[in-house]
Design an enzyme around this catalytic site. Structure first.
Site, mmCIF file in Angstrom:
data_model
loop_
_atom_site.group_PDB
_atom_site.id
_atom_site.type_symbol
_atom_site.label_atom_id
_atom_site.label_comp_id
_atom_site.label_asym_id
_atom_site.label_seq_id
_atom_site.Cartn_x
_atom_site.Cartn_y
_atom_site.Cartn_z
ATOM 1 N N HIS A 116 0.827 -1.206 0.000
ATOM 2 C CA HIS A 116 0.000 0.000 0.000
ATOM 3 C C HIS A 116 0.866 1.263 0.000
ATOM 4 C CE1 HIS A 116 -3.031 2.830 1.878
ATOM 5 N NE2 HIS A 116 -3.703 2.304 0.875
ATOM 6 N N SER A 140 -6.926 -1.241 -5.741
ATOM 7 C CA SER A 140 -7.159 -1.599 -4.343
ATOM 8 C C SER A 140 -8.109 -2.796 -4.299
ATOM 9 C CB SER A 140 -7.717 -0.420 -3.546
ATOM 10 O OG SER A 140 -8.940 0.028 -4.071
#
Length: 350
Positions: A116, A140
């Protein structure tokens, strides 16, 4: 609690190092999170530290990644991060793209097998401050229904754009492709209030106003947002050869595993087109003309993208610190890596 900027950064950096991250990566990670917090983007700031510390400590982020850079053409390249810390590798990838853009006018760099990487606006601002335009995007994990569907397929798939002007201003547009962030639904849950019926759907794919029944989020503007999140997934996922769509790894399912995410930077040198000075002059003119537009009912002015974040940062500077929730501050100054485990939760961290 009001915490000085550098103190907040020091505390976050300390947690990452205690979890096992090397100092350089911990410093870059803490800097991006601090950047987010001082602009009021707390969902991408200090609230993430405990989650990251747990993932690092459990091996879900590679401490000593065997990363690899391959320039695949005059203007393109791929950085394989070996599931290393997303922040420093997103920065490294941007620097590579900026170098290519200065040399050839355009730089397109994909980061694959990355963890991330936080608020995309940090990277577009970095390019804009270097007199370059930047479009960046990343995939995502699934929590959004495709238009016409009843179950999650794509993630919130954010996209951001930054550009310089002839003065100290710069455009910095950063958005998720969902109507509303999950954090807003959490706020409604805690406050016991309903949500608008266009934010989310229940387990049957029907619009819901009950935040407790949310099973998936909805894309902005129906088919348009759905198409845009598909574009983001294609360019930052399929194009880079990493898992895409409903196969993108969960943020919380197993914190001992790497996430193998994709992220793409596209950097453009304005000097290769209309010329840098002319571009920046017209950018400033555009912002001035927008500021002169008569505001609509309920608004005090027309703000350019990124302006309100800078206003929030200026307020933090004026008071000498960033407001941090007491519980988070208590955690940051504690000797515990994490207090409330994020491991093996669902896509909404529940």
């Amino acid at each position: 609690m009001l915490v000085a900027r550098e103190e907040l950064k020091r505390l976050m950096k300390g947690k990452f190092m205690a979890a096992g991250l090397h100092e350089g990566h911990a410093d870059e990670m803490a800097e991006v999170l601090t950047w987010s917090s001082e602009r009021g983007l707390h969902s991408h700031g200090e609230v993430r530290v405990e989650y990251y510390a747990e993932r690092i400590s459990k091996g879900g982020i590679t401490i000593d990644p065997r990363w690899d850079w391959e320039q695949t053409g005059p203007c393109s390249g791929i950085l394989d991060a070996d599931n290393g810390c997303g922040y420093p590798f997103a920065i490294l990838g941007l620097k590579k793209a900026m170098e290519l853009a200065r040399e050839h006018g355009l730089g397109v760099v994909g980061m694959k097998n990355i963890s991330h990487s936080g608020a995309l606006g940090y990277y577009t601002e970095m390019a804009a401050k270097s007199d370059l335009c930047c479009l960046t995007m990343c995939q995502s994990d699934p929590m959004v229904i495709p238009y016409g569907g009843a179950e999650p397929f794509y993630g919130t798939n954010p996209i951001a754009f930054g550009a310089p002007t002839a003065d100290e201003r710069f455009v910095n547009f950063d958005m998720a492709t969902t109507v509303q962030a999950w954090g807003k639904i959490l706020d409604a849950k805690s406050a016991g209030r309903p949500i608008p019926d266009d934010w989310a759907v229940d387990a049957d794919g029907k619009p819901t106003t009950d935040p407790h029944k949310v099973n998936a989020l909805r894309a902005i503007a129906g088919p348009k947002g759905y198409g845009l999140m598909m574009v983001v997934d294609i360019l930052s996922g399929i194009l880079l050869g990493v898992p895409s769509g409903k196969n993108v790894s969960s943020m919380y399912h197993d914190l001992s595993e790497g996430r193998n995410l994709g992220h793409l930077h596209i950097v453009i040198d304005p000097s290769r087109f209309c010329g840098l000075d002319e571009f920046k002059r017209h950018m400033s003119q555009t912002l001035d003309e927008l500021a002169a537009v008569r505001p609509g009912p309920g608004f005090d002015k027309v703000y350019y993208p990124g302006e309100r974040a800078l206003i929030r940062k200026a307020k933090c500077d004026a008071v000498g610190g960033i407001e941090v929730v007491d519980d988070i501050y208590d955690y940051l100054i504690s000797d515990k890596l994490y207090i409330h485990s994020w491991d093996h939760r669902n896509r909404f961290a529940e």
